[in-house]
Motif scaffolding. Structure first.
Motif, mmCIF file in Angstrom:
data_model
loop_
_atom_site.group_PDB
_atom_site.id
_atom_site.type_symbol
_atom_site.label_atom_id
_atom_site.label_comp_id
_atom_site.label_asym_id
_atom_site.label_seq_id
_atom_site.Cartn_x
_atom_site.Cartn_y
_atom_site.Cartn_z
ATOM 1 N N LEU A 1 -17.090 16.341 -27.677
ATOM 2 C CA LEU A 1 -16.480 15.484 -26.715
ATOM 3 C C LEU A 1 -16.763 15.931 -25.359
ATOM 4 O O LEU A 1 -16.225 17.157 -24.964
ATOM 5 N N ALA B 1 -19.015 20.402 -32.552
ATOM 6 C CA ALA B 1 -18.507 18.817 -32.433
ATOM 7 C C ALA B 1 -16.871 18.885 -32.496
ATOM 8 O O ALA B 1 -16.185 18.175 -31.797
ATOM 9 N N ASP B 2 -16.364 19.810 -33.557
ATOM 10 C CA ASP B 2 -14.970 19.921 -33.903
ATOM 11 C C ASP B 2 -14.281 20.682 -33.070
ATOM 12 O O ASP B 2 -12.872 21.101 -33.424
ATOM 13 N N THR C 1 -12.510 21.959 -29.999
ATOM 14 C CA THR C 1 -11.570 21.375 -28.972
ATOM 15 C C THR C 1 -10.779 22.403 -28.105
ATOM 16 O O THR C 1 -10.350 22.161 -27.039
#
Lengths: 477, 274
Positions: A248, A446-447, A449
């Motif tokens: 993200l 993707a994971d 953060t």
């Protein structure tokens, strides 16, 4: 003799019909409905019987048209759309033959479409079956481009109808794509993000003067790297879906690493995919940066409205790079290169030499489709340079589809990407990025953060390493 | 032998993660199908429970469980943050439900709103990203919210609700999943029946009142079919669609600018007094 195909369902009301074939829905006119009614389920009828039914329903057509010709044309259209079949349906014969002959014929047909020589026509060789020719057209995904020059091609009526039908279907899909493109450009513009659209509809308009001339595919848009977060936010707010298994946007290391090493990401809306690029090509140092491309941009018409795209010379360079990346396998891309290099205005604003791989694409396009009139010296130089690659491109062009599909296997795809990358003569930075991009794809980032590389990077490497080990162990077993 | 690394990832566990989080089973009803969700971790379970509260049921499950977890959990649906997990969960549940009802219900990619007093329902068909959720949130306070994603309809015209969480943009790139009841939308337990089919065509520049035209059946089928899930799985699917359309007097094509302007159209088609 003509018979119905296996239609999933047929519904008729008020003289018109809608049919379902597989997952496809086709609406038939009153005339087509009459023709379909004249071909009962499970039996074959001759063209004369169908003509009788049509004349009984509508009367004879006004002169100079005649009922036989008009009906035959409509029957061919229904055959082309898969509603009816003729017992010698060209799309279903002989597909398993060696594709070399058909591909060579397609190259010559395309050369005729692309030639600037007036009056030149191409006739399909008599020993070539229509089915094998159509199979080559579809394998090369060049039907829409070929259809732009149907008036130069002497083809059997059924094949002509099939090409026209395919082209019409693609144009209908292009319309929807064009509306999505306009909306996305509006959204970005309202957000203050400059975006270039390239490939697809814009390239069709620029190279062929017709936004439906290349069929349909994804949308491709290029924004400045600094605008990427805002562009993503604006498009998502407008209904584009953020892809699963991608990091993200934000301060996380996963996102930063992804932006550093990759150059595009897909956003999805229904069945439309928008590939949002922040660099035009994977080896970013080998192609101009966004600001330069933006400064030189051209406007082309898509659905009658101007959209910003690459300058003709940048478009040539990009298309040529793209063809080289695919090992010159696709005539479709090479035909784009030929169209662009045939336009004098492309060369009038050339501001840098073409890269070696781009030159090879130009040379191969010239060998395949002819050296354009008034081509600059660089085209002849490219022609001379490209002898070896031209031979290997001919082999690649006849390679069966399933061989290409197999390349989706991750290891093979990775391995195949290296020669293509190497051909661009990348610097060590681009090579490093490529290694990192292939070693750590987006789904591993993707994971993550955490904003800290020392936290996130070891974890990503651990996951990737574990997966590789597991796969190798499975393969050995 | 080369193998495909891009798919079928094996379960992975980072060495630091040793304790097993507790698993909470949450059963949700979607299109009449009870889907159990086995959610790992209390915080995630609370988030899933909140978002899916309008679909929760105590009816026994008739499907295998979907496992849901954060980070590296061994789960069918996972992600790095709760928002990501929630973002991925919704389509997974929807897919499971529509696959279970394939060949049985007509399932239109549509929002559905009902008159809470009579159960008369308008189904508003639109492609992804073209206004179904916005229409649901703006009109769902006065009309009962049945779904903003998939409208399930029996052969008799009975609605099978799926009041899934709505995807609401709250700043990030991923939309947050919010229960309709938490957004102030009206819900209903009464039986609802199809009364109107609208094919939505949102045109941002459309300034005036919506333009409504009735479609011929053949054109309506052509417009609806691409928005139907698993249509080829049905017996005589075009006839099923035609029956549905005849039942409600045909489909209406509605061009509009802002969702709020659909209110009078909806009221008239549903015969609502509200």
């Amino acid at each position: 003799m003509i018979r119905r195909r296996d239609l999933h369902d047929v519904y008729t009301e008020a003289g018109r019909t809608v049919v379902m074939i597989g997952e496809q829905i086709i609406v038939l006119s009153e005339l087509a409905t009459t023709i379909l009614d004249a071909v009962p389920v499970g039996s074959s009828v001759g063209l004369d019987e169908i003509v009788d039914s049509v004349v009984a329903e509508f009367g004879p057509p006004p002169l100079p048209d005649d009922a036989l010709t008009l009906t035959e044309q409509n029957v061919h259209d229904l055959v082309a759309h898969g509603v009816l079949e003729i017992e010698t349906d060209p799309a279903h014969d002989d597909r398993s033959r060696d594709p070399r002959e058909a591909t060579a014929a397609l190259q010559r047909a395309m050369a005729t479409v692309l030639t600037q020589e007036p009056g030149l026509r191409w006739r399909m060789p008599e020993d070539l079956t229509p089915g094998s020719f159509l199979a080559a057209v579809r394998r090369q995904r060049i039907g829409a481009q070929l259809a732009t020059g149907l008036d130069r091609l002497d083809l059997p009526g059924q094949m002509r109808a099939r090409l026209r039908a395919d082209s019409d279907d693609m144009r209908a899909a292009c319309n929807e794509l064009g509306h999505h493109l306009h909306r996305a450009l509006d959204v970005l513009s309202e957000t203050g993000v400059g975006a270039l659209t390239f490939k697809g509809l814009a390239l069709a308009s620029q190279a062929w003067g017709d936004d439906g001339a290349r069929g349909y595919g994804d949308l491709d848009m290029l924004v400045a790297p600094a605008d990427l977060d805002r562009a993503v936010a604006a498009l998502v707010a407008d209904g584009w879906q953020y892809p699963s298994r991608y990091p993200l946007p934000g301060p996380g290391w996963g996102w930063r690493q992804f932006v550093r090493t990759s150059y595009e990401m897909p956003l999805v809306r229904g069945s439309t995919i928008l590939d949002l690029h922040w660099h035009a090509v994977p080896a970013r140092n080998t192609f101009p940066i966004f600001d330069d491309l933006w400064r030189r941009r051209a406007d082309v018409a898509v659905l009658g409205r101007p959209v910003p795209t690459l300058s003709p010379y940048d478009a040539l360079a990009h298309s040529a790079s793209h063809s080289a990346k695919d090992h010159w396998r696709w005539l479709r891309g090479l035909a784009d290169v030929h169209r662009l290099m045939s336009a004098p205005e492309t060369w009038s604003r050339a501001d840098r030499p073409l890269r070696h791989d781009q030159l090879l694409s130009v040379g191969i396009a010239a060998r395949l489709f002819g050296v354009p009139d008034r081509a600059p010296a660089v085209v002849r130089k490219a022609f001379s340079l490209s002898g070896r690659e031209y031979s290997s491109s001919l082999e690649a062009q006849v390679r069966p589809e399933h061989a290409a599909a197999r390349s989706r296997e991750a290891y093979m795809a990775i391995l195949r990407s290296y020669p293509a990358m190497w051909r661009t003569r990348p610097g060590t930075t681009d090579l490093g990025r490529h290694v990192l991009r292939t070693a750590l794809p987006a789904r591993f980032l993707a994971d993550e953060t955490s904003p800290h590389a020392y936290v996130a990077a070891p974890r990503v490497l651990w996951h990737r390493g574990t997966e590789v080990a597991h796969r190798l162990a499975t393969a050995i077993q | 032998m080369w193998v495909d690394l891009a798919h079928h990832s094996p379960p992975l566990a980072y060495p630091h993660e040793v304790s097993e989080p507790e698993v909470t089973r949450i059963c949700v009803e979607a299109l009449g199908v009870v889907v159990p969700l086995d959610v790992r971790g209390a915080e995630l379970a609370a988030a899933v429970g909140r978002a899916w509260q309008d679909c929760r049921t105590t009816t026994p499950a008739d499907q295998p469980a979907i496992t849901v977890g954060l980070g590296d959990a061994v789960a069918d649906v996972c992600g790095g943050t709760i928002t990501e997990v929630m973002h991925r969960l919704s389509p997974t549940v929807t897919q499971r439900a529509i696959a279970a009802r394939a060949g049985d219900l007509i399932m239109l990619h549509a929002a559905a709103l009902a008159d809470p007093a009579t159960g008369a329902t308008a189904v508003m068909v639109a492609a992804s990203g073209t206004g179904k959720t916005t229409a649901s949130t703006q009109l769902g306070a006065r009309h009962a919210y049945l779904t903003d994603e998939t409208a399930g309809i029996t052969a008799e015209g009975r609605m099978v609700p799926y009041p899934k969480p709505l995807s609401i943009l709250e700043g990030g790139p991923l939309k947050a999943q919010r229960a309709a009841s938490n957004l102030g939308l009206t819900l209903t337990d009464r039986d609802c029946h199809l009364t109107a089919v609208l094919v939505l065509d949102r045109r941002p520049g459309h300034a005036s009142a919506p333009t409504v035209t009735t479609l011929e059946t053949v054109d309506a089928i052509a417009a609806l079919a691409p928005q139907c899930s698993y249509l080829p799985s049905m017996e005589r699917p075009l006839h099923r669609l035609a029956d549905l359309l005849h039942r409600v007097g045909g489909a209406r094509h509605v061009s509009y600018g802002e969702a709020v302007t659909l209110e009078p159209v909806l009221r008239e088609l549903l015969g609502s007094s509200s």
